[in-house]
Design a protein around this motif. Structure first.
Motif, PDB file in Angstrom:
ATOM      1  N   TYR A  65       4.309  -3.779   8.215  1.00 47.83           N
ATOM      2  CA  TYR A  65       5.659  -3.276   7.931  1.00 47.83           C
ATOM      3  C   TYR A  65       5.969  -3.339   6.434  1.00 47.83           C
ATOM      4  O   TYR A  65       6.605  -2.453   5.875  1.00 47.83           O
ATOM      5  N   PHE A  68       4.580  -0.274   3.481  1.00 49.12           N
ATOM      6  CA  PHE A  68       5.057   1.045   3.869  1.00 49.12           C
ATOM      7  C   PHE A  68       4.151   2.141   3.301  1.00 49.12           C
ATOM      8  O   PHE A  68       3.844   2.137   2.113  1.00 49.12           O
TER       9      PHE A  68
ATOM     10  N   ALA B 275       6.934  11.947   0.950  1.00 53.40           N
ATOM     11  CA  ALA B 275       6.113  12.502   2.045  1.00 53.40           C
ATOM     12  C   ALA B 275       4.666  12.098   1.782  1.00 53.40           C
ATOM     13  O   ALA B 275       4.338  11.620   0.691  1.00 53.40           O
ATOM     14  N   ARG B 276       3.827  12.291   2.802  1.00 56.25           N
ATOM     15  CA  ARG B 276       2.418  11.922   2.605  1.00 56.25           C
ATOM     16  C   ARG B 276       1.665  13.003   1.833  1.00 56.25           C
ATOM     17  O   ARG B 276       0.997  12.733   0.859  1.00 56.25           O
ATOM     18  N   SER B 304       2.651  10.406  -1.258  1.00 58.14           N
ATOM     19  CA  SER B 304       1.917   9.133  -1.280  1.00 58.14           C
ATOM     20  C   SER B 304       0.418   9.334  -1.057  1.00 58.14           C
ATOM     21  O   SER B 304      -0.391   8.576  -1.567  1.00 58.14           O
ATOM     22  N   GLN B 305       0.039  10.321  -0.261  1.00 57.51           N
ATOM     23  CA  GLN B 305      -1.388  10.528   0.023  1.00 57.51           C
ATOM     24  C   GLN B 305      -1.730  12.025   0.012  1.00 57.51           C
ATOM     25  O   GLN B 305      -2.099  12.583   1.064  1.00 57.51           O
ATOM     26  N   TYR B 318       4.424   5.918  -4.846  1.00 57.47           N
ATOM     27  CA  TYR B 318       5.599   5.510  -4.086  1.00 57.47           C
ATOM     28  C   TYR B 318       6.864   5.744  -4.902  1.00 57.47           C
ATOM     29  O   TYR B 318       6.857   5.590  -6.130  1.00 57.47           O
ATOM     30  N   CYS B 338      17.901   7.598   3.720  1.00 61.18           N
ATOM     31  CA  CYS B 338      17.727   7.988   5.123  1.00 61.18           C
ATOM     32  C   CYS B 338      16.236   8.144   5.420  1.00 61.18           C
ATOM     33  O   CYS B 338      15.539   8.904   4.755  1.00 61.18           O
ATOM     34  N   SER B 340      12.741   6.138   7.978  1.00 60.13           N
ATOM     35  CA  SER B 340      12.319   5.160   8.985  1.00 60.13           C
ATOM     36  C   SER B 340      12.704   3.747   8.538  1.00 60.13           C
ATOM     37  O   SER B 340      12.909   3.515   7.343  1.00 60.13           O
ATOM     38  N   PRO B 341      12.771   2.800   9.483  1.00 60.33           N
ATOM     39  CA  PRO B 341      13.126   1.422   9.105  1.00 60.33           C
ATOM     40  C   PRO B 341      12.192   0.857   8.035  1.00 60.33           C
ATOM     41  O   PRO B 341      12.643   0.171   7.123  1.00 60.33           O
ATOM     42  N   ALA B 342      10.886   1.157   8.116  1.00 61.11           N
ATOM     43  CA  ALA B 342       9.946   0.620   7.115  1.00 61.11           C
ATOM     44  C   ALA B 342      10.234   1.227   5.738  1.00 61.11           C
ATOM     45  O   ALA B 342      10.139   0.541   4.720  1.00 61.11           O
ATOM     46  N   MET B 343      10.608   2.517   5.724  1.00 58.18           N
ATOM     47  CA  MET B 343      10.945   3.158   4.443  1.00 58.18           C
ATOM     48  C   MET B 343      12.209   2.526   3.862  1.00 58.18           C
ATOM     49  O   MET B 343      12.266   2.184   2.689  1.00 58.18           O
TER      50      MET B 343
END
Lengths: 152, 366
Positions: A65, A68, B275-276, B304-305, B318, B338, B340-343
């Motif tokens: 987690y 990220f 975004a990836r 990121s990727q 990042y 806004c 995901s929780p991890a973001m």
């Protein structure tokens, strides 16, 4: 098999299309009680407890987690990735709080083991010893868990 | 002896089960609580027939508290302050309430049964929440797993919301899904277009609602939603604004920027979209266009990727590594997140390291 209304409701909520699209039982025809009993017996034979399994899954989940959009590497050859999505999923067990949606992917390239779990799996394992039915996408087989986390 | 014990135990269980069943039937068909009064915020009084849950009774009176489980006591969203007449706290409520909430008499409205006059307190904004009927006017694929839905409102014909708020979309039955579900999605359209509503929905593996949206919902179909909900909206200050989103988290930011552009905001703003790879980007030109429409705005996608054949020349890595370039005065910067929780977790940490205080960081935690 005699069931209390609560047990009947739990078994119902585990069916496909109730709380999740595919449910929690996979193609396993057994009652959830039988699945739990058999998995707990297997854990006991392997010399580990459901709490130890839940602790290990929780530790890896938290590690993933915090990374990220990246892979966490708890040990050489092992990677853990948390695919996080918005929303919460309800538990089939009464009284358990909803868990975050998302899935944690584990890959051990040395032992050639790959499996995944959800934050809800950790709660269900810790509180009830429920590892999901055979054939379920997020089924965690106690023997594989033992091989991955506890075997020297 | 063993057989006798088993027989006795079995008989006891059977009798207990039968008694429970009789009690449930008697409660449902024989108990008559007559008319009860609901006092809401000391201002509004509703006379209702007793016997149903507070949540269901309020729904009948067109007062909608958030709920994702349809009143089954398993989501814990329908929290409500009960000042009097709620009866004792039930074991089914306890797991969802903190010690503080219990001491303040916060209850789960779906578990409180109306058996007598009851006094409750709810936020005033809840009176603006309605159940809407709408027709699906348009479905657009933004990426391989993200769609935009445009609804034309039927009844009521208009909606009043703040940019950033969300609605709960109600599914219909399909295939194995017998029980409709409700799921929260941020509104992506401009509040000034009050006769329509747009959502941006990403497919979630195993998701009952997103599977329905992506595989079953068609243009021309009628749908229902409830809303608006939420405290995620633009604070009316002159502070610099930092928007950060990922995936379908673009929805409320789109609504906010459309509203800010229409109202000719002069605030300094930057929007980081994470975004990836290139395949996860969408509405890129649309958001770059706000650089012309707004006085001081920059849109910054960060991958990121990126894939080798993406030929990406923009920023990589990042979002957190680029924050300091934008933040010129952390005491005068608001962050709107806004994703995901991890973001959210990663971004909140990065923003705090930049010196932005918790109370200036806004996001929905669903």
């Amino acid at each position: 098999m005699k069931q209390t209304p609560d047990e009947k409701s739990i078994q119902q909520k585990m069916q496909p299309g109730n709380l999740t699209l595919k449910g929690f039982l996979g193609n396993d025809q057994r009652h959830y009680h039988e699945i739990i009993a058999e998995d707990l017996k297997k854990l006991s034979q392997l010399g580990i407890t459901k709490e130890q399994v839940a602790d290990k899954l929780q530790e890896l989940t938290e590690m993933a987690y915090e990374n990220f959009e990246g892979l966490a590497e708890p040990e050489p050859g092992i990677s853990v990735e948390y695919i996080s999505v918005r929303g919460k999923v309800l538990s089939p067990f009464s009284g358990q709080k909803p868990a975050h949606k998302g899935v944690i992917h584990y890959h051990d390239s040395i032992r050639n083991l790959s499996f995944c779990w959800t934050p809800l799996n950790i709660k269900m394992i810790r509180d009830y010893g429920f590892f999901e039915g055979k054939g379920s996408d997020n089924r965690l087989d106690p023997e594989i868990i033992y091989l991955a986390f506890f075997k020297d | 002896m063993l057989i006798l014990i088993l027989q006795t135990t079995g008989l006891t269980a059977l009798i207990a089960g039968l008694l429970s069943l009789i009690l449930v039937i008697a409660e449902r068909y024989l108990a008559d609580y007559g008319e009860c009064k609901i006092d809401i915020n000391g201002k509004r009084k509703e006379v209702v027939k007793g016997g149903s849950s507070l949540l269901a009774t309020l729904n009948e009176k067109k007062i909608y508290l958030a709920s994702a489980c349809g009143g089954r006591g398993s989501c814990g969203f329908c929290k409500c302050l009960v000042l009097d007449g709620g009866g004792p706290l039930l074991p089914t409520e306890k797991p969802f309430l903190t010690t503080d909430e219990i001491s303040q008499n916060i209850r789960l409205a779906c578990q409180v049964k109306i058996k007598q006059d009851i006094k409750i307190q709810i936020p005033e904004a809840i009176f603006n929440i309605r159940k809407y009927k709408a027709v699906v006017e348009k479905i657009v694929d933004f990426t391989y797993d993200i769609k935009e839905l445009t609804f034309r409102l039927l009844e009521p014909a208009t909606i009043d919301f703040k940019a950033g708020q969300y609605v709960q979309l109600h599914t219909r039955s399909y295939e194995k899904i017998k029980n409709p579900v409700s799921r929260a999605y941020s509104i992506s359209s401009n509040p000034s277009q009050s006769n329509l509503l747009q959502l941006i929905i990403r497919r979630v593996p195993e998701g009952i609602c997103t599977t329905w949206v992506h595989d079953y919902l068609k243009e021309g179909e009628e749908i229902e939603f409830t809303g608006p909900f939420g405290d995620f909206y633009i604070r009316e200050t002159e502070a610099d604004m930092l928007f950060i989103a990922g995936g379908s988290g673009k929805a409320p930011i789109k609504s906010m920027l459309e509203w800010l552009a229409e109202n000719k905001s002069q605030r300094r703003m930057v929007y980081f979209f994470g975004a990836r790879a290139v395949q996860d980007l969408y509405l890129t030109e649309y958001f770059h266009d706000f650089e012309k429409k707004l006085a001081d705005f920059n849109y910054v996608p960060v991958l990121s990727q990126p894939l080798e054949n993406d030929k990406w020349e923009g920023r990589t890595g990042y979002i957190t590594q680029y924050l300091t370039e934008f933040v010129r005065d952390c005491a005068n910067t608001e962050a709107y997140l806004c994703g995901s929780p991890a973001m959210i977790n990663a971004m909140v940490k990065g923003l705090k390291e930049c010196g932005i205080k918790d109370e200036k960081i806004y996001y929905d935690s669903f």
